[in-house]
Design a protein around this motif. Sequence first.
Motif, PDB file in Angstrom:
ATOM      1  N   UNK A   1       0.844  -1.195   0.000  1.00 13.84           N
ATOM      2  CA  UNK A   1       0.000   0.000   0.000  1.00 13.84           C
ATOM      3  C   UNK A   1       0.877   1.241   0.000  1.00 13.84           C
ATOM      4  N   UNK A   2       0.611   2.139  -0.936  1.00 13.40           N
ATOM      5  CA  UNK A   2       1.401   3.360  -1.098  1.00 13.40           C
ATOM      6  C   UNK A   2       0.463   4.538  -1.238  1.00 13.40           C
ATOM      7  N   UNK A   3       0.745   5.628  -0.532  1.00  9.51           N
ATOM      8  CA  UNK A   3      -0.105   6.811  -0.587  1.00  9.51           C
ATOM      9  C   UNK A   3       0.149   7.593  -1.867  1.00  9.51           C
ATOM     10  N   UNK A   4      -0.739   8.561  -2.148  1.00  4.67           N
ATOM     11  CA  UNK A   4      -0.590   9.396  -3.341  1.00  4.67           C
ATOM     12  C   UNK A   4       0.720  10.143  -3.304  1.00  4.67           C
ATOM     13  N   UNK A   5       1.067  10.705  -2.102  1.00  3.18           N
ATOM     14  CA  UNK A   5       2.296  11.484  -1.998  1.00  3.18           C
ATOM     15  C   UNK A   5       3.523  10.619  -2.234  1.00  3.18           C
ATOM     16  N   UNK A   6       3.535   9.395  -1.646  1.00  2.00           N
ATOM     17  CA  UNK A   6       4.683   8.505  -1.795  1.00  2.00           C
ATOM     18  C   UNK A   6       4.802   7.960  -3.211  1.00  2.00           C
ATOM     19  N   UNK A   7       3.687   7.896  -3.925  1.00  2.00           N
ATOM     20  CA  UNK A   7       3.700   7.321  -5.273  1.00  2.00           C
ATOM     21  C   UNK A   7       4.426   8.210  -6.274  1.00  2.00           C
ATOM     22  N   UNK A   8       4.757   9.435  -5.873  1.00  2.00           N
ATOM     23  CA  UNK A   8       5.454  10.343  -6.780  1.00  2.00           C
ATOM     24  C   UNK A   8       6.935  10.024  -6.883  1.00  2.00           C
ATOM     25  N   UNK A   9       7.439   9.190  -5.975  1.00  2.00           N
ATOM     26  CA  UNK A   9       8.861   8.858  -5.978  1.00  2.00           C
ATOM     27  C   UNK A   9       9.053   7.354  -6.135  1.00  2.00           C
ATOM     28  N   UNK A  10      10.266   6.982  -6.537  1.00  2.00           N
ATOM     29  CA  UNK A  10      10.647   5.564  -6.678  1.00  2.00           C
ATOM     30  C   UNK A  10       9.723   4.797  -7.613  1.00  2.00           C
ATOM     31  N   UNK A  11       9.305   5.436  -8.681  1.00  2.00           N
ATOM     32  CA  UNK A  11       8.440   4.783  -9.654  1.00  2.00           C
ATOM     33  C   UNK A  11       9.299   4.118 -10.726  1.00  2.00           C
ATOM     34  N   UNK A  12       9.173   2.792 -10.839  1.00  2.00           N
ATOM     35  CA  UNK A  12       9.931   2.061 -11.860  1.00  2.00           C
ATOM     36  C   UNK A  12       9.032   1.559 -12.975  1.00  2.00           C
ATOM     37  N   UNK A  13       7.767   1.324 -12.690  1.00  2.00           N
ATOM     38  CA  UNK A  13       6.844   0.799 -13.688  1.00  2.00           C
ATOM     39  C   UNK A  13       5.584   1.652 -13.724  1.00  2.00           C
ATOM     40  N   UNK A  14       5.183   2.022 -14.910  1.00  2.00           N
ATOM     41  CA  UNK A  14       3.937   2.760 -15.052  1.00  2.00           C
ATOM     42  C   UNK A  14       3.440   2.664 -16.488  1.00  2.00           C
ATOM     43  N   UNK A  15       2.178   3.018 -16.670  1.00  2.00           N
ATOM     44  CA  UNK A  15       1.561   3.043 -17.994  1.00  2.00           C
ATOM     45  C   UNK A  15       1.024   4.444 -18.241  1.00  2.00           C
ATOM     46  N   UNK A  16       1.335   5.013 -19.393  1.00  2.00           N
ATOM     47  CA  UNK A  16       0.734   6.282 -19.803  1.00  2.00           C
ATOM     48  C   UNK A  16      -0.688   5.995 -20.295  1.00  2.00           C
ATOM     49  N   UNK A  17      -1.664   6.389 -19.503  1.00  2.00           N
ATOM     50  CA  UNK A  17      -3.041   6.004 -19.760  1.00  2.00           C
ATOM     51  C   UNK A  17      -3.577   6.572 -21.062  1.00  2.00           C
ATOM     52  N   UNK A  18      -3.142   7.762 -21.437  1.00 13.01           N
ATOM     53  CA  UNK A  18      -3.734   8.447 -22.576  1.00 13.01           C
ATOM     54  C   UNK A  18      -3.524   7.682 -23.882  1.00 13.01           C
ATOM     55  N   UNK A  19      -2.524   6.808 -23.941  1.00 12.67           N
ATOM     56  CA  UNK A  19      -2.258   6.051 -25.163  1.00 12.67           C
ATOM     57  C   UNK A  19      -2.765   4.614 -25.085  1.00 12.67           C
ATOM     58  N   UNK A  20      -3.631   4.341 -24.101  1.00 12.83           N
ATOM     59  CA  UNK A  20      -4.123   2.977 -23.899  1.00 12.83           C
ATOM     60  C   UNK A  20      -5.529   2.782 -24.465  1.00 12.83           C
ATOM     61  N   UNK A  21      -5.829   1.534 -24.722  1.00 10.54           N
ATOM     62  CA  UNK A  21      -7.198   1.104 -24.994  1.00 10.54           C
ATOM     63  C   UNK A  21      -7.572   0.102 -23.913  1.00 10.54           C
ATOM     64  N   UNK A  22      -8.754   0.275 -23.331  1.00 10.05           N
ATOM     65  CA  UNK A  22      -9.142  -0.570 -22.196  1.00 10.05           C
ATOM     66  C   UNK A  22     -10.534  -1.148 -22.420  1.00 10.05           C
ATOM     67  N   UNK A  23     -10.768  -2.298 -21.813  1.00 12.04           N
ATOM     68  CA  UNK A  23     -12.106  -2.884 -21.779  1.00 12.04           C
ATOM     69  C   UNK A  23     -12.161  -3.904 -20.659  1.00 12.04           C
ATOM     70  N   UNK A  24     -13.366  -4.188 -20.217  1.00  9.89           N
ATOM     71  CA  UNK A  24     -13.571  -5.198 -19.185  1.00  9.89           C
ATOM     72  C   UNK A  24     -13.727  -6.565 -19.838  1.00  9.89           C
TER      73      UNK A  24
ATOM     74  N   UNK B   1      -8.621  -5.259 -19.214  1.00 12.92           N
ATOM     75  CA  UNK B   1      -7.697  -5.540 -20.302  1.00 12.92           C
ATOM     76  C   UNK B   1      -7.156  -4.227 -20.854  1.00 12.92           C
ATOM     77  N   UNK B   2      -5.823  -4.079 -20.882  1.00 15.71           N
ATOM     78  CA  UNK B   2      -5.183  -2.834 -21.327  1.00 15.71           C
ATOM     79  C   UNK B   2      -4.213  -3.146 -22.452  1.00 15.71           C
ATOM     80  N   UNK B   3      -4.325  -2.434 -23.545  1.00 16.64           N
ATOM     81  CA  UNK B   3      -3.366  -2.523 -24.648  1.00 16.64           C
ATOM     82  C   UNK B   3      -2.726  -1.143 -24.816  1.00 16.64           C
ATOM     83  N   UNK B   4      -1.407  -1.119 -24.773  1.00 17.10           N
ATOM     84  CA  UNK B   4      -0.677   0.154 -24.788  1.00 17.10           C
ATOM     85  C   UNK B   4       0.489   0.065 -25.760  1.00 17.10           C
ATOM     86  N   UNK B   5       0.813   1.184 -26.408  1.00 19.46           N
ATOM     87  CA  UNK B   5       1.975   1.226 -27.290  1.00 19.46           C
ATOM     88  C   UNK B   5       3.237   0.892 -26.517  1.00 19.46           C
ATOM     89  N   UNK B   6       4.082   0.058 -27.070  1.00 20.00           N
ATOM     90  CA  UNK B   6       5.334  -0.316 -26.418  1.00 20.00           C
ATOM     91  C   UNK B   6       6.193   0.918 -26.146  1.00 20.00           C
TER      92      UNK B   6
END
Length: 366
Positions: A260-283, A293-298
């Motif tokens: 569990x990580x708070x919003x403030x702590x999530x701003x640091x030590x980030x190694x993995x993330x997805x840029x949401x704006x370039x994703x396609x999602x569906x349930x 299900x998320x499909x994102x540009x490599x």
Amino acid sequence: SKRQIEGWLKKKGQKRYFVLQNDTLYWFKKEQKNIAIDHSSIQGCLDLVNYKLKTPPPSGSSDETLTFHLTSLNTTNNSYSLTCFNQSQLNQWISIISSSLSRLCSQENPPPSLIIKKSLLKKKGKDRLFILKSDCLTWFESHQENLDLSSSKIKAKGSIALSRSSLGHGKQPYSFTLTKTTDNLGSEGINSTVKEEKTYEIICKDQKQCDEWMSALSDVIISLSQQKSVEECKMGWLNKKGKKRWFVLKSGKLVWFKKVTTVESSNSNVRNYINVVHCKVRAVVVSGQHGVNILVDENDVPKRAGAIQNNPGQSKRHYLLLASSEADCNDWVQSLLKFGAKPDEGDKEVVTSTREIYSSYLTSKL
């Protein structure tokens, strides 16, 4: 003031309606539909600054895994156990409370209950103890200025949300007025609201005290009007490749952690993330489990040092995040769409493997 989170929880086996506002947790027997809290119906309250959070164990009975605990920092026998009705609700409450506690702990020498000013004043001819906090003015039926506000037995007589209030001079000597505006449902239900105003006249003992209170109230009201709205975010547990990960959706990025990580702590030590704006999602439903299900540009996936870079636009990466329930899954999909993701074409499909999801996507592009 704006409510941080609210909803029905179980306390000692009984349903109570909980509202977290200004880092103070209130509970009621009935749902609080109006924007302003009805302090006369409060069953109890506690300031989070005086408590620590204990999250539920990963395994156990259904109630145990859906129950979080708030334990007093001042006394060892003062603890509250609150049970949620599903995993999605539990994730929301834990994330919001964790964020509040992290913010309170990061302050230098935080005052016990964030009090700006307090003193005995008169309202409708009766002495009341008035407490001015960072966003509201509350009064109690007490003649003592050293009232222990951390006790859950103390009930307020009333409160005014200063974010929607105006300050003025009263008609009586040494007095001032506060006019609050509330939104109530109109005759057409949720599609219409009616603004209502209510004015309170408060009398001080002399002009000096009146000027001091008006100055303090004016500073709070001006500060609230200048504050920027807090950026919305979403947090919670999802299952990624068979392992539970804590996901944080903020600023257009979906980040995940092992704990569990708070919003403030999530701003640091980030190694993995997805840029949401370039994703396609569906349930989707995978082997009976609801997932996102998320499909994102490599190109939008962070690369480790020395990694081979693929040609732009020629590679996609697939993520399947399993949720605890269909409601939790749909909530994540809607949140991702709200933050800029695009909906994947087609309705929710029942599939048996992640490979089938990716294959169906590639087939639709041929």
